[in-house]
Every structure is written in C-alpha cells, then in structure tokens.
Design a protein around this motif. Structure first.
Motif, PDB file in Angstrom:
ATOM      1  N   ALA A   1       0.908  -1.274  -0.074  1.00  0.00           N
ATOM      2  CA  ALA A   1      -0.014   0.009  -0.021  1.00  0.00           C
ATOM      3  C   ALA A   1       0.895   1.172  -0.115  1.00  0.00           C
ATOM      4  CB  ALA A   1      -0.921   0.006   1.391  1.00  0.00           C
ATOM      5  N   PHE A   2       0.474   2.329  -0.943  1.00  0.00           N
ATOM      6  CA  PHE A   2       1.363   3.216  -1.012  1.00  0.00           C
ATOM      7  C   PHE A   2       0.696   4.725  -1.009  1.00  0.00           C
ATOM      8  CE2 PHE A   2       4.202   0.088  -2.444  1.00  0.00           C
ATOM      9  CZ  PHE A   2       5.428   0.645  -1.604  1.00  0.00           C
ATOM     10  N   ARG A   3       1.085   5.771  -0.387  1.00  0.00           N
ATOM     11  CA  ARG A   3       0.228   6.855  -0.065  1.00  0.00           C
ATOM     12  C   ARG A   3       0.978   7.934  -1.161  1.00  0.00           C
ATOM     13  NH1 ARG A   3       1.392   7.983   4.555  1.00  0.00           N
ATOM     14  NH2 ARG A   3      -0.306   6.828   5.500  1.00  0.00           N
ATOM     15  N   PHE A   4       0.386   8.561  -1.746  1.00  0.00           N
ATOM     16  CA  PHE A   4       0.985   9.491  -2.696  1.00  0.00           C
ATOM     17  C   PHE A   4       0.267  11.246  -2.458  1.00  0.00           C
ATOM     18  CE2 PHE A   4       1.181   5.544  -4.957  1.00  0.00           C
ATOM     19  CZ  PHE A   4       2.404   5.789  -5.465  1.00  0.00           C
ATOM     20  N   PRO A   5       1.184  11.909  -2.431  1.00  0.00           N
ATOM     21  CA  PRO A   5       0.536  13.472  -1.951  1.00  0.00           C
ATOM     22  C   PRO A   5      -0.244  14.098  -3.071  1.00  0.00           C
ATOM     23  CG  PRO A   5       2.854  13.399  -2.667  1.00  0.00           C
ATOM     24  CD  PRO A   5       2.754  12.075  -2.872  1.00  0.00           C
ATOM     25  N   ALA A   6      -0.870  15.005  -2.630  1.00  0.00           N
ATOM     26  CA  ALA A   6      -1.670  15.969  -3.337  1.00  0.00           C
ATOM     27  C   ALA A   6      -0.760  16.844  -4.290  1.00  0.00           C
ATOM     28  CB  ALA A   6      -2.679  16.930  -2.671  1.00  0.00           C
TER      29      ALA A   6
ATOM     30  N   VAL B   1      -4.191   6.858  -1.991  1.00  0.00           N
ATOM     31  CA  VAL B   1      -3.628   5.587  -1.662  1.00  0.00           C
ATOM     32  C   VAL B   1      -3.998   4.683  -2.927  1.00  0.00           C
ATOM     33  CG1 VAL B   1      -3.494   3.765  -0.187  1.00  0.00           C
ATOM     34  CG2 VAL B   1      -3.585   6.066   0.757  1.00  0.00           C
ATOM     35  N   ILE B   2      -2.845   3.806  -3.386  1.00  0.00           N
ATOM     36  CA  ILE B   2      -2.978   2.701  -4.215  1.00  0.00           C
ATOM     37  C   ILE B   2      -2.560   1.522  -3.301  1.00  0.00           C
ATOM     38  CG2 ILE B   2      -2.283   1.421  -6.220  1.00  0.00           C
ATOM     39  CD1 ILE B   2      -2.537   4.227  -7.801  1.00  0.00           C
ATOM     40  N   ALA B   3      -3.253   0.511  -3.236  1.00  0.00           N
ATOM     41  CA  ALA B   3      -2.939  -0.577  -2.491  1.00  0.00           C
ATOM     42  C   ALA B   3      -3.659  -2.036  -3.282  1.00  0.00           C
ATOM     43  CB  ALA B   3      -3.446  -0.476  -1.057  1.00  0.00           C
ATOM     44  N   ASN B   4      -3.068  -3.366  -2.662  1.00  0.00           N
ATOM     45  CA  ASN B   4      -3.749  -4.475  -2.824  1.00  0.00           C
ATOM     46  C   ASN B   4      -4.258  -5.062  -1.572  1.00  0.00           C
ATOM     47  OD1 ASN B   4      -1.413  -5.532  -2.015  1.00  0.00           O
ATOM     48  ND2 ASN B   4      -0.849  -6.737  -3.826  1.00  0.00           N
ATOM     49  N   ASP B   5      -3.618  -4.585  -0.533  1.00  0.00           N
ATOM     50  CA  ASP B   5      -4.098  -4.798   0.631  1.00  0.00           C
ATOM     51  C   ASP B   5      -4.517  -3.422   1.732  1.00  0.00           C
ATOM     52  OD1 ASP B   5      -4.114  -5.540   3.547  1.00  0.00           O
ATOM     53  OD2 ASP B   5      -2.279  -6.488   3.671  1.00  0.00           O
ATOM     54  N   LEU B   6      -5.905  -3.694   1.683  1.00  0.00           N
ATOM     55  CA  LEU B   6      -6.318  -2.161   2.337  1.00  0.00           C
ATOM     56  C   LEU B   6      -6.307  -2.096   3.975  1.00  0.00           C
ATOM     57  CD1 LEU B   6      -9.785  -1.828  -0.163  1.00  0.00           C
ATOM     58  CD2 LEU B   6      -7.571  -0.505  -0.073  1.00  0.00           C
TER      59      LEU B   6
ATOM     60  N   ARG C   1      -3.462  -2.693   5.106  1.00  0.00           N
ATOM     61  CA  ARG C   1      -2.061  -2.525   5.433  1.00  0.00           C
ATOM     62  C   ARG C   1      -1.608  -0.823   5.639  1.00  0.00           C
ATOM     63  NH1 ARG C   1       2.447  -5.619   4.142  1.00  0.00           N
ATOM     64  NH2 ARG C   1       4.317  -4.856   3.947  1.00  0.00           N
ATOM     65  N   GLU C   2      -0.818  -0.536   6.459  1.00  0.00           N
ATOM     66  CA  GLU C   2      -0.658   0.833   6.796  1.00  0.00           C
ATOM     67  C   GLU C   2       0.127   1.239   5.332  1.00  0.00           C
ATOM     68  OE1 GLU C   2      -0.458   4.943   8.233  1.00  0.00           O
ATOM     69  OE2 GLU C   2      -1.436   2.889   8.945  1.00  0.00           O
ATOM     70  N   PRO C   3      -0.349   2.477   4.740  1.00  0.00           N
ATOM     71  CA  PRO C   3       0.434   2.748   3.427  1.00  0.00           C
ATOM     72  C   PRO C   3       1.867   3.446   3.773  1.00  0.00           C
ATOM     73  CG  PRO C   3      -1.816   3.606   3.654  1.00  0.00           C
ATOM     74  CD  PRO C   3      -1.607   3.322   5.038  1.00  0.00           C
ATOM     75  N   GLU C   4       2.839   3.136   2.968  1.00  0.00           N
ATOM     76  CA  GLU C   4       4.068   3.789   2.927  1.00  0.00           C
ATOM     77  C   GLU C   4       3.851   4.893   2.079  1.00  0.00           C
ATOM     78  OE1 GLU C   4       7.317   0.856   2.238  1.00  0.00           O
ATOM     79  OE2 GLU C   4       5.990  -0.658   2.164  1.00  0.00           O
ATOM     80  N   ASP C   5       5.149   5.859   2.191  1.00  0.00           N
ATOM     81  CA  ASP C   5       4.866   6.970   1.370  1.00  0.00           C
ATOM     82  C   ASP C   5       5.370   6.620   0.008  1.00  0.00           C
ATOM     83  OD1 ASP C   5       4.061   9.114   3.243  1.00  0.00           O
ATOM     84  OD2 ASP C   5       6.199   9.256   3.980  1.00  0.00           O
TER      85      ASP C   5
END
Length: 301
Positions: free
Chosen positions: A29-34, A75-80, A82-86
C-alpha cells in the motif's frame, strides 16, 4: 479552422511531466501526496484499489486507466488493511521503480498546468475519471500505453521527448473516452465540442473571437432557431452563448497580456470592442481587475 480543444490547450501551458512505471509485488500500500496537476495512471498488469479522501475504495484491474484532476492525496494498494508507505521513489535516475516484485505494474504521468487559465480545463473535469478496460476506447488507450511502456523500458535516444509527447496523446485520448462514456450532456464544454451544432458554434467563436457575434448569428450559422440554440448551448456548456464569447475573449486577452507586448487599446480592437473602456469593464467582470493592472502585474512577475 482551429480545433477548440487544441485552442484551449494553447492557453493552458500544459507541461507533461516525465512518465514513469511502477512495478510492485507481495502485499503493499502506498500513499501519494496531493499535487496541483492532472494525473493519469493505468494498470498494465495485476490488480489493486485506489482510495480517495472521503470515498470508498475503488477496484482497478489490468487495462483500467484513471485521471485525477487537481490530484488529491490518494492511496493505491492491494492490501487495504496495510498501513500505507509514502510513495516516494528515486525518479532522478530511472523511469522505472520496483518494490518487492512485479506482479502488478502501473504506468503514469502528470500534467502541470501553468499560466492563469488552468481552471478552463480543471473546472470542466470531475476529480476522478475512470476508464475501465471494458470500455471500447480502452483498446486505443492500450495501444498508446504499450508504446509508452516500450519507450520507458528501452530508454533509447529521444525517449524523454517521446514519453512526453505520448503523455499528451494519452490525455486527449482519455478526455475523448470520458466524453464518450459519460455523454455530452454530462461533460460540460468538453462534451459540447462533440455536439454537431453546439460544437460548430464553439469553433466559430474560437476561430473569430473578435467578430461581433449575436445569438441569432451563431444560431443561423449552425442551422438552429435562436431560442433552441440558446437553450441547448446553455444546457451543454453551462453558460449562455454570449457569456461564453466574452469569457473566451477575456481568456485570450489575459494570455496575450501575459505573453506578448501588446497595448490594451489594440487588444480591445482585435477582440471586437468599440472602446478600451468597454473591453476593460468586460475584463474586470471576468477576472476582478482591470487589464492594465493585470498587464503591469504580469510584467513584474
């Protein structure tokens, strides 16, 4: 004849940022900024979900493409669970990033819109546009994406220029797919361009912004009655025909003041105004300040 969408793009300073590919495996899971940009992402293989602020997760599969207008954090993830990484990767040294495998592959890019006319496009689009693999336009998008992917992988001479140009093509194809999927009545002035009569009227306005248009003249040129034309134009575009004429003139004027060494009087005459004061009043109604003030600010900036 000027194509209105191309004409709008000429005022937008659309810069396609470098296109990139992301390969990832395992649970992630990855988090992307605005980002104040228009962003596209396509799933080349595998599956995942996108989570936008305040919205439920949206599932994506191979062949799906999406656009984010004025891209919010997501956030884009295949495991919702999971705590997203940056989602920060070293794009300075490669167009491709890999994390833990390659079961899922995404390709994306963003379009930074400079100048003062970004809202022309961004306001016409919803925050999230999904073009599924099942859409008939997806096949054409897939060809362009495959070519873009080859360019990213090969890294041959001129690949940076190629990927940027392919990004521009993808944006236009995605906008066409969006209008085709949602229909002209639901997609504002972008969709109105596909209507034979209203699109023709918009083309007339863009090709001759200085002509002293009347509703009746536009209606006659596109073969409609005055009342039917005025109603249909407002339904599809969201503003009355002469309001559109004024707004388009002012957007052209603002860009001319920003880019060119022009006089306000000369610009007023070129855009069909009988006096500098009439032009100035119209400019102030649209942008909230006089053209001379905008001109001086633009030169200082």
């Amino acid at each position: 004849m000027i194509d209105p969408l191309s004409d709008v793009f000429s005022l937008l300073d659309v810069e396609s940022a470098r296109c990139t590919r992301f390969e990832v495996g395992g649970q992630w899971a990855f988090r992307f900024p605005a980002k104040p940009a228009l962003k596209f992402v396509a799933v080349l293989r595998g599956a995942c979900s996108i989570v936008l602020p305040g919205e439920p997760p949206f599932s994506l599969v191979a062949g799906d493409t999406f656009l984010l207008a004025n891209a919010p954090a997501y956030v884009i993830a295949n495991d919702l669970d999971r705590e997203p990484e940056d989602g920060i990767f070293d794009w300075e040294h490669s167009n491709i990033a890999r994390h833990g495998g390659g079961e899922t592959a995404l390709i994306g890019g963003s379009f930074v819109i400079g100048g003062g006319n970004a809202r022309l496009l961004l306001d016409a689009l919803p925050p999230f546009i999904h073009i599924p693999a099942s859409d008939r336009a997806a096949a054409l998008l897939g060809i362009t994406l495959a070519t873009l992917d080859d360019e990213l992988e090969a890294g041959q001479m001129g690949s940076t220029l190629m990927t940027r140009r392919m990004g521009d093509i993808l944006l236009v194809q995605a906008l066409r797919a969006y209008v085709g999927r949602e229909g002209a009545a639901e997609t504002g002035w972008i969709g109105a361009l596909t209507n034979p009569q209203i699109g023709a009227a918009i083309s007339l306005i863009h090709n001759s912004p200085g002509h002293r248009w009347t509703v009746e003249a536009l209606a006659t040129r596109v073969g409609m009655s005055r009342s039917a034309f005025a109603q249909r134009f407002k339904e599809l575009v969201g503003v009355a025909p002469l309001d559109y004429v004024t707004r388009w003139r002012m957007h052209r004027a603002r860009e001319a003041l920003r880019r060119e060494d022009v006089s306000v009087a000369g610009l007023a005459a070129a855009l069909g105004y009988s006096s500098e004061s009439a032009f100035g009043n119209a400019f102030k109604r649209v942008f909230g300040r006089a053209p001379k003030r905008y001109w001086s600010d633009a030169k200082v900036g």
